[in-house]
Design an enzyme around this catalytic site. Structure first.
Site, PDB file in Angstrom:
ATOM      1  N   ASP A 244       0.847  -1.194   0.000  1.00 12.14           N
ATOM      2  CA  ASP A 244       0.000   0.000   0.000  1.00 12.14           C
ATOM      3  C   ASP A 244       0.881   1.243   0.000  1.00 12.14           C
ATOM      4  O   ASP A 244       2.029   1.204   0.448  1.00 12.14           O
ATOM      5  CB  ASP A 244      -0.900   0.012   1.239  1.00 12.14           C
ATOM      6  CG  ASP A 244      -1.944  -1.099   1.209  1.00 12.14           C
ATOM      7  OD1 ASP A 244      -2.248  -1.598   0.105  1.00 12.14           O
ATOM      8  OD2 ASP A 244      -2.435  -1.476   2.293  1.00 12.14           O
ATOM      9  N   TYR A 310       5.163  -8.928   8.103  1.00 13.64           N
ATOM     10  CA  TYR A 310       4.718  -7.535   8.326  1.00 13.64           C
ATOM     11  C   TYR A 310       4.896  -7.157   9.785  1.00 13.64           C
ATOM     12  O   TYR A 310       4.833  -8.011  10.681  1.00 13.64           O
ATOM     13  CB  TYR A 310       3.226  -7.390   8.005  1.00 13.64           C
ATOM     14  CG  TYR A 310       2.831  -7.739   6.596  1.00 13.64           C
ATOM     15  CD1 TYR A 310       2.767  -6.764   5.611  1.00 13.64           C
ATOM     16  CD2 TYR A 310       2.519  -9.058   6.260  1.00 13.64           C
ATOM     17  CE1 TYR A 310       2.390  -7.083   4.317  1.00 13.64           C
ATOM     18  CE2 TYR A 310       2.143  -9.389   4.966  1.00 13.64           C
ATOM     19  CZ  TYR A 310       2.078  -8.401   3.997  1.00 13.64           C
ATOM     20  OH  TYR A 310       1.710  -8.727   2.729  1.00 13.64           O
ATOM     21  N   TYR A 380      -4.792 -10.207   2.836  1.00 12.78           N
ATOM     22  CA  TYR A 380      -5.027  -8.788   3.137  1.00 12.78           C
ATOM     23  C   TYR A 380      -4.893  -8.605   4.636  1.00 12.78           C
ATOM     24  O   TYR A 380      -5.787  -9.017   5.401  1.00 12.78           O
ATOM     25  CB  TYR A 380      -6.409  -8.350   2.651  1.00 12.78           C
ATOM     26  CG  TYR A 380      -6.535  -8.335   1.147  1.00 12.78           C
ATOM     27  CD1 TYR A 380      -5.977  -7.286   0.407  1.00 12.78           C
ATOM     28  CD2 TYR A 380      -7.194  -9.349   0.464  1.00 12.78           C
ATOM     29  CE1 TYR A 380      -6.079  -7.248  -0.977  1.00 12.78           C
ATOM     30  CE2 TYR A 380      -7.301  -9.322  -0.926  1.00 12.78           C
ATOM     31  CZ  TYR A 380      -6.749  -8.266  -1.638  1.00 12.78           C
ATOM     32  OH  TYR A 380      -6.855  -8.237  -2.996  1.00 12.78           O
TER      33      TYR A 380
END
Ligand SMILES: [Zn+2]
Ligand SMILES: [Zn+2]
Length: 419
Positions: A244, A310, A380
């Site tokens: 993103d 992440y 996601y």
């Protein structure tokens, strides 16, 4: 006779002429063919000879005078005698471009092919070679001598197509490719150029005439010094997925291939390029592991589906013990993830099954905690934390029973190779 020079003895070329070939040669020798076209009728005999050399052996064996070049040849019309002109045209068409590897071919007009065909009908194809393949080969050999470049069938820098009917050479400049990994340290930077939605890139008042939603991108920052050095007309940026805009890309960075279209120069000093990039990117982007690449690697990079790690900052009133409990549950079951609302306008609405491979709390304060998680490709992460109004099941929100919100998200690692 084989020639015996001062340097040694040349291997004699064995050229046995079968009786049937001798009879054919006798019928064909007075048809006004040039030495190339006559020799080519017997192209599969006498390996290692050129067609004119082959013609000479045959006329000698028949006791006939040598044929030589002939601009009036009823088959090629002097095409082979004019090969040097084609070499000149090809080399001139690529002036101003750097090339080391080339492929050449030719486009033939139907009349010329028909003339060759009538020759084959009359004299047979038992020993013959097609004019097109002979022309392409001889053009390639002469191009190598004239240019010093290598004739290749695989990964050429340029392709020459001699169009015999119009007397022109069509030149195709192939792209040049470089592979690297980028780190993105700026939360306002998209990966690729992002055209303005209102004007679709033409320029309007919304985008101040730039045609872009964001002033620059990872692609544009990396491409700029490559464009300057190669003089290319454009670029294509192939990333192994994307993050993103507001996510940083950390760790060893994300693999990419930069494709430069119609480059004038192909030799790039990559160490110098890394230095220039570090200066121009001003800490927003860092590029590692630059090396030459190719079109096959573009496919590999686009098709790879590596796991990713992440770091996620989460806001929510939930005790750490409860988060740990939820994470333990989360690791034991698959996630059913419907296409998120925020991307539904550009992706088909369907349910994907994904897994969180590893997860742990790395920091927790009142009302906030930070997670490190590792997931399968295509998960996601924001939706897995927040739940996306029940479109991701289970989510960390559903497992803790507390509404959670992602505050920041960084990609820590792309696991395309093991760290
Ligand atoms: Zn000819
Ligand atoms: Zn606009």
């Amino acid at each position: 006779m084989a020639s015996a020079g001062l340097g040694g003895v040349t291997e004699p070329i064995v050229f046995d002429i079968p009786e049937a070939a001798r009879a054919t040669a006798l019928r064909a020798v007075d048809r006004g063919l040039c030495d190339e076209c006559f020799g080519r009728l017997f192209g599969r005999l006498g390996h290692g000879l050129t067609n004119p050399e082959r013609a000479r052996r045959l006329t000698d064996a028949l006791g006939h005078a040598p044929l030589g070049e002939n601009l009036e040849c009823p088959v090629c019309g002097g095409l082979f005698a004019r090969l040097p002109n084609w070499v000149d045209r090809a080399v001139r068409s690529a002036e101003g471009f750097e090339w080391h590897r080339f492929t050449c071919g030719s486009r033939w007009d139907p009349e010329r092919l028909a003339r060759e065909e009538s020759l084959w009908i009359e004299f047979g194809t038992e020993w013959g070679e097609s004019a097109r393949s002979a022309f392409n080969r001889e053009l390639g050999k002469k191009m190598e001598t004239a240019s010093g470049a290598a004739g290749v069938t695989d990964r050429p820098d340029v392709v020459f197509l001699a169009d015999l009917s119009v007397g022109r050479v069509e030149l195709t400049i192939l792209p040049v490719y470089f592979h690297g990994r980028y780190r993105k340290l700026d939360r306002t930077l998209p990966q690729t150029r992002w055209p303005c939605r209102r004007c679709r890139g033409r320029g309007c008042t919304t985008c101040n005439g730039t045609g872009k939603t964001y002033p620059t991108s990872v692609e544009e920052i990396i491409a700029a010094p490559f464009l300057a050095v190669t003089g290319a007309e454009g670029t294509c940026f192939h990333g192994m997925g994307r993050e993103d805009i507001d996510a940083r890309m950390l760790g060893r960075g994300r693999p990419f291939v930069l494709e430069l279209l119609r480059p004038r120069h192909r030799s790039v000093d990559l160490a110098q390029m890394a230095t220039d990039l570090a200066r121009d990117a001003a800490g927003r982007v860092e590029v590692l592991d630059l090396r030459p690449s190719d079109a096959a690697e573009v496919v590999r990079v686009k098709e790879a589906g590596p796991e990713k790690s992440y770091r996620v900052g989460v806001v929510g009133e939930v005790p750490v013990a409860k988060v740990n409990e939820a994470l333990e549950l989360a690791l034991r079951q698959a996630i059913a993830q419907r296409t998120p609302k925020r991307v539904a306008h550009r992706r088909a609405d369907r349910v994907r099954t994904r897994r969180v491979v590893a997860a742990r709390v790395v920091e927790a304060t009142e009302g906030r905690f930070t997670l490190d998680i590792r997931t399968e490709a295509g998960t996601y992460v924001k939706e897995w934390v927040e739940g996306d109004d029940g479109r991701t099941v289970p989510s960390l929100t559903s497992l803790t029973g507390v509404p959670l919100k992602v505050e920041f998200l960084d990609v820590l690692e792309i696991h395309d190779t093991e760290v």
